[in-house]
Design a protein around this motif. Sequence first.
Motif, PDB file in Angstrom:
ATOM      1  N   TRP A 118       0.559  -0.979  -0.163  1.00  0.00           N
ATOM      2  CA  TRP A 118      -0.318  -0.248  -0.187  1.00  0.00           C
ATOM      3  C   TRP A 118       0.892   1.109  -0.341  1.00  0.00           C
ATOM      4  O   TRP A 118       0.280   2.373  -0.535  1.00  0.00           O
ATOM      5  N   TRP A 119       1.722   1.294   0.646  1.00  0.00           N
ATOM      6  CA  TRP A 119       2.931   2.642   0.106  1.00  0.00           C
ATOM      7  C   TRP A 119       3.570   2.626  -0.910  1.00  0.00           C
ATOM      8  O   TRP A 119       4.791   1.771  -1.097  1.00  0.00           O
ATOM      9  N   PRO A 120       3.230   3.763  -1.297  1.00  0.00           N
ATOM     10  CA  PRO A 120       3.648   3.782  -2.502  1.00  0.00           C
ATOM     11  C   PRO A 120       5.452   4.194  -2.733  1.00  0.00           C
ATOM     12  O   PRO A 120       5.892   4.091  -4.024  1.00  0.00           O
ATOM     13  N   LEU A 121       5.278   5.062  -1.814  1.00  0.00           N
ATOM     14  CA  LEU A 121       7.294   4.751  -1.754  1.00  0.00           C
ATOM     15  C   LEU A 121       8.395   4.294  -1.587  1.00  0.00           C
ATOM     16  O   LEU A 121       9.199   3.705  -1.216  1.00  0.00           O
ATOM     17  N   LYS A 122       7.299   2.756  -1.716  1.00  0.00           N
ATOM     18  CA  LYS A 122       8.514   1.503  -1.272  1.00  0.00           C
ATOM     19  C   LYS A 122       9.061   1.267  -2.205  1.00  0.00           C
ATOM     20  O   LYS A 122      10.094   0.431  -2.148  1.00  0.00           O
ATOM     21  N   GLN A 123       8.547   1.389  -3.593  1.00  0.00           N
ATOM     22  CA  GLN A 123       9.003   0.349  -5.012  1.00  0.00           C
ATOM     23  C   GLN A 123      10.204   1.355  -4.934  1.00  0.00           C
ATOM     24  O   GLN A 123      10.701   0.693  -6.022  1.00  0.00           O
ATOM     25  N   PHE A 124      10.580   2.663  -4.093  1.00  0.00           N
ATOM     26  CA  PHE A 124      11.728   3.263  -4.712  1.00  0.00           C
ATOM     27  C   PHE A 124      12.658   2.489  -3.991  1.00  0.00           C
ATOM     28  O   PHE A 124      13.702   3.092  -5.234  1.00  0.00           O
ATOM     29  N   SER A 125      13.366   1.572  -3.223  1.00  0.00           N
ATOM     30  CA  SER A 125      14.051   1.152  -3.334  1.00  0.00           C
ATOM     31  C   SER A 125      14.253   0.124  -4.183  1.00  0.00           C
ATOM     32  O   SER A 125      15.253  -1.328  -4.135  1.00  0.00           O
ATOM     33  N   ARG A 126      13.028  -0.473  -5.531  1.00  0.00           N
ATOM     34  CA  ARG A 126      13.405  -1.539  -6.112  1.00  0.00           C
ATOM     35  C   ARG A 126      13.954  -0.764  -7.509  1.00  0.00           C
ATOM     36  O   ARG A 126      14.778  -1.982  -8.181  1.00  0.00           O
ATOM     37  N   TYR A 127      14.052   0.522  -7.420  1.00  0.00           N
ATOM     38  CA  TYR A 127      14.944   0.883  -8.710  1.00  0.00           C
ATOM     39  C   TYR A 127      16.768   0.532  -8.729  1.00  0.00           C
ATOM     40  O   TYR A 127      17.083   0.179  -7.613  1.00  0.00           O
ATOM     41  N   ILE A 128      16.603   0.104  -9.626  1.00  0.00           N
ATOM     42  CA  ILE A 128      18.180  -0.256 -10.211  1.00  0.00           C
ATOM     43  C   ILE A 128      19.340   0.946 -10.202  1.00  0.00           C
ATOM     44  O   ILE A 128      18.946   1.184 -11.449  1.00  0.00           O
ATOM     45  N   PRO A 129      20.773   1.619  -9.602  1.00  0.00           N
ATOM     46  CA  PRO A 129      20.527   2.457  -9.932  1.00  0.00           C
ATOM     47  C   PRO A 129      21.266   2.259 -11.444  1.00  0.00           C
ATOM     48  O   PRO A 129      21.933   1.246 -11.432  1.00  0.00           O
ATOM     49  N   LEU A 130      21.871   2.295 -12.918  1.00  0.00           N
ATOM     50  CA  LEU A 130      22.394   2.556 -13.799  1.00  0.00           C
ATOM     51  C   LEU A 130      23.271   3.276 -14.869  1.00  0.00           C
ATOM     52  O   LEU A 130      24.002   2.899 -15.118  1.00  0.00           O
ATOM     53  N   TYR A 131      22.405   4.619 -14.791  1.00  0.00           N
ATOM     54  CA  TYR A 131      23.676   5.498 -15.361  1.00  0.00           C
ATOM     55  C   TYR A 131      23.498   6.859 -14.505  1.00  0.00           C
ATOM     56  O   TYR A 131      22.397   7.405 -14.223  1.00  0.00           O
TER      57      TYR A 131
END
Length: 320
Positions: A118-131
């Motif tokens: 339910w927490w929309p900002l939780k998916q920020f931790s799923r982003y993979i830094p690429l460039y």
Amino acid sequence: MLRQYWQRWRQQQRYRVFILPSRYGLSYSILIVVMLLGAINYNNSLGHLLCFLLVGVGHVAMHHSYRNVRQLDYQLGRAEPVFCQQPVLLPLNLTNQSPRPIRQLDIAYLPSISRSGWWPLKQFSRYIPLYKAPQLAAEQTSLHLIPIPTNKRGWQDLGRLRLSSVYPIGLLLSWFFIDIQQRVLIYPRPMGSKPLPPPSAIEDAGSLQPQQGLDDFAGFHRYRVGDARQHIAWKALARDGILRTKQFSSPSGQKMLFNWDDVADLPDTEAKLSQLCQWILTADTAGMQYGLILPKQTITIDSGDQHRHFCLQRLALYGQ
């Protein structure tokens, strides 16, 4: 003038810029609140002045952070097929429409845009830094190849990119999303230790030509993905640090037929597909004609780029 405003307004409708305090920004805000409470408690005018000054700095930083990504336009290119565990190089053209340079642009990747929780900002931790793009020149377009990771063969849906910046002083994070809306074919990983099977047919076997093959040594070429490891020139690598592969001459008209039964002794399906993939690349590099026999499909003997792609595509989509 009106046309420029119209184009700028249409560009602003392409994406929505989000902005939130960063970790440093949250600490900065808490510090201002504590200082303000102390100034109120002790009736300290200089304390009030310092708090209002710091609030003004944060407010100015917010405008600069938003403006740093607002005037950015983008154009996605078409990604080409790659082998498993190799990054997909996605062409991304970034255009800075502002008369000022854009700085400290970070690009991260989210494989799937489906939300979990339910927490929309939780998916920020799923982003993979690429460039990272340290600076984009004013009113210029630059091409960037974004390396998107792969982990399995078959069709891979390219998810979402997040372009963000903490410019100018790291107090605020501004970002927007790019939904790629593409899928790319991932070939099996070319690897294996089995030698090539015997040729299915040899025409004009008595004549040898100095073409690429597997019998008599004919020289070197730069290493390419899929070349057999047993053909790597290790002594040359130790001498000058350049990875090369040995090339051999072979009878002209040699034809290969790669059969699923030839790899039946390998432990699993992925190992079998990887070995067949390596054989196909080795035969293609050697300039030979080859075919492929799978449990439910037979590909006739041929050669060329289209034939190689078709064979690798059948391997990539096997069982799917």
